[in-house]
Write a protein that holds these residues in place. Sequence first.
Motif, PDB file in Angstrom:
ATOM      1  N   ALA A 172     107.474 117.247  67.038  1.00  7.63           N
ATOM      2  CA  ALA A 172     107.055 117.156  67.364  1.00  7.63           C
ATOM      3  C   ALA A 172     105.614 116.929  67.234  1.00  7.63           C
ATOM      4  N   GLU A 173     105.162 118.060  67.265  1.00  4.19           N
ATOM      5  CA  GLU A 173     103.829 118.476  66.798  1.00  4.19           C
ATOM      6  C   GLU A 173     103.008 118.012  65.550  1.00  4.19           C
ATOM      7  N   ALA A 174     104.124 118.355  64.915  1.00  2.95           N
ATOM      8  CA  ALA A 174     103.489 117.794  63.187  1.00  2.95           C
ATOM      9  C   ALA A 174     103.889 117.021  63.015  1.00  2.95           C
ATOM     10  N   GLY A 175     104.878 115.823  63.880  1.00  4.34           N
ATOM     11  CA  GLY A 175     104.666 114.676  63.164  1.00  4.34           C
ATOM     12  C   GLY A 175     105.811 114.251  61.807  1.00  4.34           C
ATOM     13  N   VAL A 176     107.227 114.943  62.162  1.00  2.00           N
ATOM     14  CA  VAL A 176     107.905 114.868  60.915  1.00  2.00           C
ATOM     15  C   VAL A 176     108.687 114.301  62.137  1.00  2.00           C
ATOM     16  N   SER A 177     109.590 113.025  61.068  1.00  2.00           N
ATOM     17  CA  SER A 177     110.939 112.571  61.496  1.00  2.00           C
ATOM     18  C   SER A 177     112.151 113.256  61.357  1.00  2.00           C
ATOM     19  N   VAL A 178     112.746 112.808  62.134  1.00  2.00           N
ATOM     20  CA  VAL A 178     114.394 113.436  62.177  1.00  2.00           C
ATOM     21  C   VAL A 178     115.581 112.065  62.061  1.00  2.00           C
ATOM     22  N   VAL A 179     116.069 112.574  61.178  1.00  2.00           N
ATOM     23  CA  VAL A 179     117.451 111.378  60.849  1.00  2.00           C
ATOM     24  C   VAL A 179     118.372 111.650  61.481  1.00  2.00           C
ATOM     25  N   HIS A 180     119.103 111.440  62.505  1.00  2.00           N
ATOM     26  CA  HIS A 180     120.575 111.181  62.697  1.00  2.00           C
ATOM     27  C   HIS A 180     121.848 110.468  62.149  1.00  2.00           C
ATOM     28  N   CYS A 181     122.975 111.245  61.762  1.00  2.00           N
ATOM     29  CA  CYS A 181     123.671 110.999  60.483  1.00  2.00           C
ATOM     30  C   CYS A 181     124.766 111.144  62.298  1.00  2.00           C
ATOM     31  N   PRO A 182     125.207 110.425  63.069  1.00  2.00           N
ATOM     32  CA  PRO A 182     126.520 111.483  63.911  1.00  2.00           C
ATOM     33  C   PRO A 182     127.594 111.235  63.491  1.00  2.00           C
ATOM     34  N   GLU A 183     127.960 110.041  63.163  1.00  2.00           N
ATOM     35  CA  GLU A 183     129.253 109.890  62.613  1.00  2.00           C
ATOM     36  C   GLU A 183     129.649 111.189  61.126  1.00  2.00           C
ATOM     37  N   SER A 184     128.493 110.977  60.398  1.00  2.00           N
ATOM     38  CA  SER A 184     128.766 112.030  59.264  1.00  2.00           C
ATOM     39  C   SER A 184     129.259 113.482  59.686  1.00  2.00           C
ATOM     40  N   ASN A 185     128.271 113.901  60.329  1.00  2.00           N
ATOM     41  CA  ASN A 185     128.399 115.247  61.420  1.00  2.00           C
ATOM     42  C   ASN A 185     129.451 115.645  61.928  1.00  2.00           C
ATOM     43  N   LEU A 186     129.944 114.713  62.811  1.00  2.35           N
ATOM     44  CA  LEU A 186     131.033 114.242  63.655  1.00  2.35           C
ATOM     45  C   LEU A 186     132.796 114.579  62.843  1.00  2.35           C
ATOM     46  N   LYS A 187     132.668 113.691  61.149  1.00  2.00           N
ATOM     47  CA  LYS A 187     133.854 114.331  60.129  1.00  2.00           C
ATOM     48  C   LYS A 187     134.031 114.932  60.332  1.00  2.00           C
ATOM     49  N   LEU A 188     132.526 115.804  59.442  1.00  2.00           N
ATOM     50  CA  LEU A 188     132.278 117.347  58.646  1.00  2.00           C
ATOM     51  C   LEU A 188     132.403 118.097  59.891  1.00  2.00           C
ATOM     52  N   ALA A 189     132.201 117.751  61.646  1.00  2.00           N
ATOM     53  CA  ALA A 189     132.287 119.698  61.800  1.00  2.00           C
ATOM     54  C   ALA A 189     130.639 120.061  61.347  1.00  2.00           C
ATOM     55  N   SER A 190     129.728 119.294  61.026  1.00  2.00           N
ATOM     56  CA  SER A 190     128.365 120.118  61.211  1.00  2.00           C
ATOM     57  C   SER A 190     127.530 120.513  62.436  1.00  2.00           C
ATOM     58  N   GLY A 191     128.379 119.892  63.598  1.00  2.00           N
ATOM     59  CA  GLY A 191     127.672 119.660  65.082  1.00  2.00           C
ATOM     60  C   GLY A 191     127.038 118.704  65.489  1.00  2.00           C
ATOM     61  N   PHE A 192     125.830 118.882  66.469  1.00  2.00           N
ATOM     62  CA  PHE A 192     125.720 117.855  67.345  1.00  2.00           C
ATOM     63  C   PHE A 192     124.408 117.981  67.708  1.00  2.00           C
ATOM     64  N   CYS A 193     123.410 116.605  66.809  1.00  2.00           N
ATOM     65  CA  CYS A 193     122.206 116.944  67.058  1.00  2.00           C
ATOM     66  C   CYS A 193     121.958 116.686  68.428  1.00  2.00           C
ATOM     67  N   PRO A 194     120.391 117.497  68.854  1.00  2.00           N
ATOM     68  CA  PRO A 194     120.264 116.870  70.002  1.00  2.00           C
ATOM     69  C   PRO A 194     119.214 115.472  70.398  1.00  2.00           C
ATOM     70  N   ALA A 195     119.906 114.810  69.872  1.00  2.00           N
ATOM     71  CA  ALA A 195     119.121 113.525  69.921  1.00  2.00           C
ATOM     72  C   ALA A 195     118.037 112.711  71.098  1.00  2.00           C
ATOM     73  N   GLU A 196     118.887 113.258  72.506  1.00  2.00           N
ATOM     74  CA  GLU A 196     117.845 113.272  73.373  1.00  2.00           C
ATOM     75  C   GLU A 196     116.620 114.028  73.439  1.00  2.00           C
ATOM     76  N   LYS A 197     116.672 114.805  72.812  1.00  2.00           N
ATOM     77  CA  LYS A 197     115.956 116.525  73.046  1.00  2.00           C
ATOM     78  C   LYS A 197     114.862 115.663  72.044  1.00  2.00           C
ATOM     79  N   PHE A 198     115.252 115.549  70.934  1.00  2.00           N
ATOM     80  CA  PHE A 198     113.986 114.957  70.450  1.00  2.00           C
ATOM     81  C   PHE A 198     113.367 113.254  70.832  1.00  2.00           C
ATOM     82  N   ARG A 199     114.392 112.622  71.230  1.00  2.00           N
ATOM     83  CA  ARG A 199     113.393 111.670  71.915  1.00  2.00           C
ATOM     84  C   ARG A 199     112.135 111.785  72.323  1.00  2.00           C
TER      85      ARG A 199
END
Length: 443
Positions: A273-300
Amino acid sequence: MSVTPPQSVDLVIEARWVVPVEPHAVVLEQHAVVVDADRIVALLPIAEARAAYAPRERVELGEHALIPGLVNSHTHNPMTLLRGLADDLPLMTWLQEHIWPAEAKVIGPEFVRDGVELAVAEMLRGGTTCANENYFFPDAIGATYRKLGFRALVGLPVIEFPTAWAKTQDEYFERAGEVHDSFLGDPLVGTAFAPHAPYTVSDASFERIRVLADQLDIPVHLHLHETAHEVEEEKKKSGLRPFQRMQKLGLVNDRLIAVHMTQATDGEIAACAEAGVSVVHCPESNLKLASGFCPAEKFRRAGVNLAIATDGCASNNDLDMFGEMRTAAILAKAVAQDAAAFDAASALRAGTLNAARAMGLEEQIGSIEPGKQADLAAVRLSDLETQPLFHVASQLVYATGRHQVTDVWIAGRRKLAGRELVGMDLEAMLARTRQWRERIAAV
């Protein structure tokens, strides 16, 4: 008393609902979008538009929502030709034992061209008008997008081992410069650096990327914190988490497009947030590869620019941004344990304006505002699957299927008309796709 004659324009689109995205969560009823050349010149009630403008073409959408074209902010679109090749496998097994070996046998300009064309057809039929591309042979990728009139940011790949695209680090950077220069000033195709991931790119290469990205004024598109395994391996190697390593190298800034971020601490979220980074959330790919869960609401909630994307067809297995927005919204609620988290309007914004902002295109696309490019999608909401209709934004995110997209425009040009692709030979495309299937299956 003189009467001002109606102004001549190219196109007026009249819709039952217009969802401009900016202002946030607004839905306008019985409004018209006025387009001249490639730009939106006005957004106003239909009656006022009819009095003020004389269009060369008028499109009446009686039971549709007109939305900004969806922006897919992380794709590997040539890999559409690998859809379904190696499913139900963890990320590194999938990559190292299946995808990379298959690519090594077939990758080249023709593979890239035909894969991108298939992807563009699929994206247009799903209301997507822009993609953030991350793959080899960016010259062929960009040329294909340019030919098809599709908007894209083309990644300039950097990876630490030889590929069919480049053999040495110097060659990766030399070819990156050539491709970047070839698209300077192009109205639809731009470039970004696309280092694959911290585990495949050296500090020296990242340092060169940081300097060049500043000089060329382009983003850096990077897989980051996709899996817990990636984080643990980097800690063993350098004593740092991958995000910390990127901070040390000066990459954590407002040019960074950090894709996945399933393993993010509260401190890393605050730093984004401080640096102005953009985060791209790919939920279906993450779910399918069992990669984990992006904390989307925390980022928002932290104020991070959060975008949504499909990832590539080899790990999703589609380019359906409507499905991705729905999954993102529902998953965010479960991860946050809060049914009010990541509401429908926020999900739609993440798939449009936030994604455009991640790519540095927020002044051009992502919302329906005068002065912006006319990238638009019409979504029919009269289908039984979206009836009864109480709230347009909720229906778009939670109930609408991509088959309800009827018409699409990019820079004011019609690319989909009544579900029919404009200027694309579907039968020839499918014939080439079947040929690639036979070739890949034989590998």
